[in-house]
Motif scaffolding. Sequence first.
Motif, PDB file in Angstrom:
ATOM      1  N   UNK A   1      89.227  38.025  93.939  1.00  0.00           N
ATOM      2  CA  UNK A   1      89.679  36.659  94.238  1.00  0.00           C
ATOM      3  C   UNK A   1      88.489  35.700  94.182  1.00  0.00           C
ATOM      4  N   UNK A   2      87.383  36.129  94.806  1.00  0.00           N
ATOM      5  CA  UNK A   2      86.186  35.266  94.885  1.00  0.00           C
ATOM      6  C   UNK A   2      85.766  34.786  93.494  1.00  0.00           C
ATOM      7  N   UNK A   3      85.671  35.708  92.567  1.00  0.00           N
ATOM      8  CA  UNK A   3      85.233  35.328  91.220  1.00  0.00           C
ATOM      9  C   UNK A   3      86.399  34.781  90.393  1.00  0.00           C
ATOM     10  N   UNK A   4      87.572  35.340  90.622  1.00  0.00           N
ATOM     11  CA  UNK A   4      88.733  35.009  89.797  1.00  0.00           C
ATOM     12  C   UNK A   4      89.215  33.587  89.927  1.00  0.00           C
ATOM     13  N   UNK A   5      89.215  33.067  91.148  1.00  0.00           N
ATOM     14  CA  UNK A   5      89.707  31.701  91.362  1.00  0.00           C
ATOM     15  C   UNK A   5      88.855  30.713  90.568  1.00  0.00           C
TER      16      UNK A   5
ATOM     17  N   UNK B   1     101.797  30.007  76.549  1.00  0.00           N
ATOM     18  CA  UNK B   1     101.425  31.367  76.131  1.00  0.00           C
ATOM     19  C   UNK B   1      99.979  31.728  76.466  1.00  0.00           C
ATOM     20  N   UNK B   2      99.052  30.787  76.305  1.00  0.00           N
ATOM     21  CA  UNK B   2      97.634  31.124  76.544  1.00  0.00           C
ATOM     22  C   UNK B   2      97.347  31.304  78.042  1.00  0.00           C
ATOM     23  N   UNK B   3      97.630  30.305  78.891  1.00  0.00           N
ATOM     24  CA  UNK B   3      97.326  30.519  80.317  1.00  0.00           C
ATOM     25  C   UNK B   3      98.113  31.683  80.924  1.00  0.00           C
ATOM     26  N   UNK B   4      99.294  32.000  80.362  1.00  0.00           N
ATOM     27  CA  UNK B   4     100.074  33.125  80.908  1.00  0.00           C
ATOM     28  C   UNK B   4      99.308  34.440  80.807  1.00  0.00           C
ATOM     29  N   UNK B   5      98.339  34.487  79.899  1.00  0.00           N
ATOM     30  CA  UNK B   5      97.551  35.711  79.758  1.00  0.00           C
ATOM     31  C   UNK B   5      96.278  35.695  80.581  1.00  0.00           C
ATOM     32  N   UNK B   6      95.959  34.549  81.169  1.00  0.00           N
ATOM     33  CA  UNK B   6      94.661  34.433  81.855  1.00  0.00           C
ATOM     34  C   UNK B   6      94.802  34.611  83.373  1.00  0.00           C
ATOM     35  N   UNK B   7      95.126  35.825  83.778  1.00  0.00           N
ATOM     36  CA  UNK B   7      95.288  36.120  85.205  1.00  0.00           C
ATOM     37  C   UNK B   7      94.042  36.861  85.698  1.00  0.00           C
ATOM     38  N   UNK B   8      93.173  36.163  86.395  1.00  0.00           N
ATOM     39  CA  UNK B   8      91.887  36.751  86.781  1.00  0.00           C
ATOM     40  C   UNK B   8      91.804  37.169  88.260  1.00  0.00           C
ATOM     41  N   UNK B   9      92.683  36.588  89.102  1.00  0.00           N
ATOM     42  CA  UNK B   9      92.390  36.628  90.535  1.00  0.00           C
ATOM     43  C   UNK B   9      93.049  37.722  91.358  1.00  0.00           C
ATOM     44  N   UNK B  10      94.198  38.223  90.925  1.00  0.00           N
ATOM     45  CA  UNK B  10      94.911  39.167  91.789  1.00  0.00           C
ATOM     46  C   UNK B  10      95.232  40.483  91.068  1.00  0.00           C
ATOM     47  N   UNK B  11      95.222  41.594  91.817  1.00  0.00           N
ATOM     48  CA  UNK B  11      95.482  42.882  91.158  1.00  0.00           C
ATOM     49  C   UNK B  11      96.896  43.007  90.601  1.00  0.00           C
ATOM     50  N   UNK B  12      97.876  42.323  91.260  1.00  0.00           N
ATOM     51  CA  UNK B  12      99.250  42.503  90.762  1.00  0.00           C
ATOM     52  C   UNK B  12      99.516  41.655  89.526  1.00  0.00           C
ATOM     53  N   UNK B  13      98.542  40.809  89.156  1.00  0.00           N
ATOM     54  CA  UNK B  13      98.768  39.884  88.046  1.00  0.00           C
ATOM     55  C   UNK B  13      98.865  40.595  86.701  1.00  0.00           C
ATOM     56  N   UNK B  14      98.042  41.608  86.514  1.00  0.00           N
ATOM     57  CA  UNK B  14      98.041  42.306  85.231  1.00  0.00           C
ATOM     58  C   UNK B  14      97.499  43.726  85.427  1.00  0.00           C
ATOM     59  N   UNK B  15      97.951  44.688  84.636  1.00  0.00           N
ATOM     60  CA  UNK B  15      97.520  46.080  84.845  1.00  0.00           C
ATOM     61  C   UNK B  15      96.000  46.270  84.837  1.00  0.00           C
ATOM     62  N   UNK B  16      95.284  45.496  84.003  1.00  0.00           N
ATOM     63  CA  UNK B  16      93.816  45.655  83.962  1.00  0.00           C
ATOM     64  C   UNK B  16      93.206  45.358  85.339  1.00  0.00           C
TER      65      UNK B  16
END
Lengths: 476, 159
Positions: free
Chosen positions: A446-450, A415-430
Amino acid sequence: MAVVIDRRPLWIIILTKGFRPLFFIILTILFWYMMTSTPPQGLTKEGLRAMAIFSVTLLLWVSHALPLAITSIFAMIAVPLAGVLDTREAYSLFGNEAVFFILGAFILAAAVMHSGLSSRIAFRILERFGRTPGRLLLTIFLLAAFLSFFMSEHAVAAMLFPIALEIAKALDLKPARSNYGKLLFLSLAWGCIIGGVATFLGGARVPLASGILKELTGEGIDFLGYTIAVIPTVAVMLFVGFYTLKRIFPIDVESTEEATMVLSRKNRNMGKMGYGEYITGLTLLITVLMWIWMGKRLGLANIALGSVVVLFLFRVVRWKDVEEYVNWGIILMYGGAITLGTALERSGAVEWMVKSSLGHMTIGAWSLIALLSLLSLLLTEGMSNAAVIAVLMPLAVGLAKEFQVDLKAVTYAIAVPAGLAFSLPMATPANAIVVSSGYLKVKDMIKAGVLVSLSAWVVFNFMARVYWPFIGIGAG
Amino acid sequence: MEDPVLLILSTTRTSPGAVDYAIDLAKREGRELIVLFIIETDVVNEVFETFSDIGFIGDKPSSRLTEAMMREFRQRGYAELKEVEERARKKGVKTHSIIEEGDFIKKALWVMEKYHVHRAVAIKKRRSAIASYFVKSQVLKLKELAPCHVEIFEEEKEK
C-alpha cells in the motif's frame, strides 16, 4: 470436546456466521425488486431489467461471492430470460471476435510456456544482466514487463515467481524484514502490471474493451494503434515505478553473487534450445508482426487462431498441453461481459443512465477522460481488471456519445488504468502472490502502491492531453 | 517424563519473544519443548484460486506456483525449527520438532492431544480492531478449544 461460547453481540455472530446466505438473500430481493418495479421516466422495461442484471453482476464481481466466470454465466442466462435480448442473440455474443482472439493469445502463451522458451529467456537475461543488486532488480522489473508485452501478465508472474524465490533463498533474504526481498517481489509484480498494459497480449482487458466497443458502436481498436498510444505511458511508468521502489525500500544487500551462481546453474541445466522452442518463438514473432501489419485486414482473432493451428501442424503442442495451461472459464467470463454490455446498450439503459446522471452537465473531453481513468484506477484495486472493463465500458461509450468524445480515447481511459492495480493484493494475481510469499506485507504494498497509482493517473492523463493529439486521437 | 510445553509457530506467525518465553518456561518447569511449525495450506490454496479464477491461468502453471510456495514454506519452517532448537540447546532444554501442513487449529489441537501437552505458547497476528471484532482470531479460537492452557503472544511490531 470443549464447548465454546461465543460472547460477541448476537448481531455480530449472525452477520459473521450467516454472511454468505444473507448476502444472497439480499441480492435476490434487490434483483426481484428491480425486475418488478415500474421503470422511471425515459427508461424502458427491458432497460430496467438490464440494469437489475448489471447491478447483481457488479455486486457478485466485487464481492467474489461466486467465481468471476460463473457470475458471467448468470449474466448470460439472465439477459435472455429477462427478455432484454432474445436467446439466439445473447448466445451469439459468445462468438465475438474478441473472445476468440483472447483464446488464441492464451493458447499461444501456453505454447511459449510449455516449450520452455519463456523460462530460457528469463534465465538467460537474468544471468546476463543481473550482476549487481541494483541491476538484478532492474532486470527482473524490465524482464517481467517485457514478457508481459507478449503473454498474459498473470502467466508471467506465475512463471517468474519461483525464480524470484530461488534468488531470495540464494541471497538469504529474511521474509518481511529484508528491503531487498520487498524490492525483488514488488519489482516482479509491478513489472508484470506495467508491461501488461502495453499491448493487446498482456491481459484480456484491451481485447475485451475493444470487443465491447465494436459490439456497441461498430468501431474497433487496432493492435499497433493501441500500443503506439500507450507505450509512452508504459515507459514513464516503468521509470516511476522502479524509482519509487528504490526510494521507499533502499537496497540493503552488498552482492548478488550467490544469486548469479544459481541463475547460471539453472541456465546451464536448460541445455540447448530445442526444436519446439524455435518453432514456438518463430510462430509468435510472425503472429505479432501479422497482428501489427495485417491485423485490420485479416482480423486479430483469425491470425491468433491460425497461429494455433500452425503450432499443432508442427506438433509443438498437444491438446492435452493446451488444456493444462488455459482455463476455459475465460470464454465464459469474456463472453458474458460482452453480452452484458450489449444488453445495457440495446435496452437503452446506458443512455438513460448517462442522461439521468450527467446529461444535464457539460463535461469537457479531457475532464471526462480524467474522470473515467480515475474511476477505472480506483475500481481495479477492489475488483478484477476484466470486471472493471465490463462494468465501465458500456457507460463510457454512452458518455462519449453524449459529449461527442473520441471513442478510442474513452476506451483507452478505461482499459489502461484498469490494468494498473498497484496497491492491494486482491487487485490482481501478481500482487496476491508476492504478498503471500511473506517477503512483504500488505502495508508495504500500500505504502508504495498508492504513490505509484497516483503517478499512473497523472502520467496517463498527461500523455492523453499532450501526446495523443499528435497521433490522431483527439478529444472530440 | 513430565508433559511437554508446546510452542506453535506457523508460516504467518512468528515472534522471537514468544520463542524465548517458551524455552524459558520449559527450562523453569523442567519439561521438554515441542516446537510445532504449521504450514497453513489455506494461504497456498487462496493463491491457486486467485490465479485460476481471476487470472484464468491453467492448472499446470498454478500448480507449479503453489508447489514453489509450499517448498519455500517448508524450507522456512525447517530453518525456523533449527533456530529454535539451537536456542533451546544453548539453554539446556530438550526439544522435539514437528512440521505439519494443513489447518492451523486442527493441527495444533492434534499435537496437543497426541503429546498430552501441559501448556502451549501461541502467537497472534497483529490485526486492526475492526478486523478483530468481525473475524475471530484463530489463536483465540484455539485457546478456547485447547485441552491445556494456551499463552498468547502478539506479533512484535517491526522496527
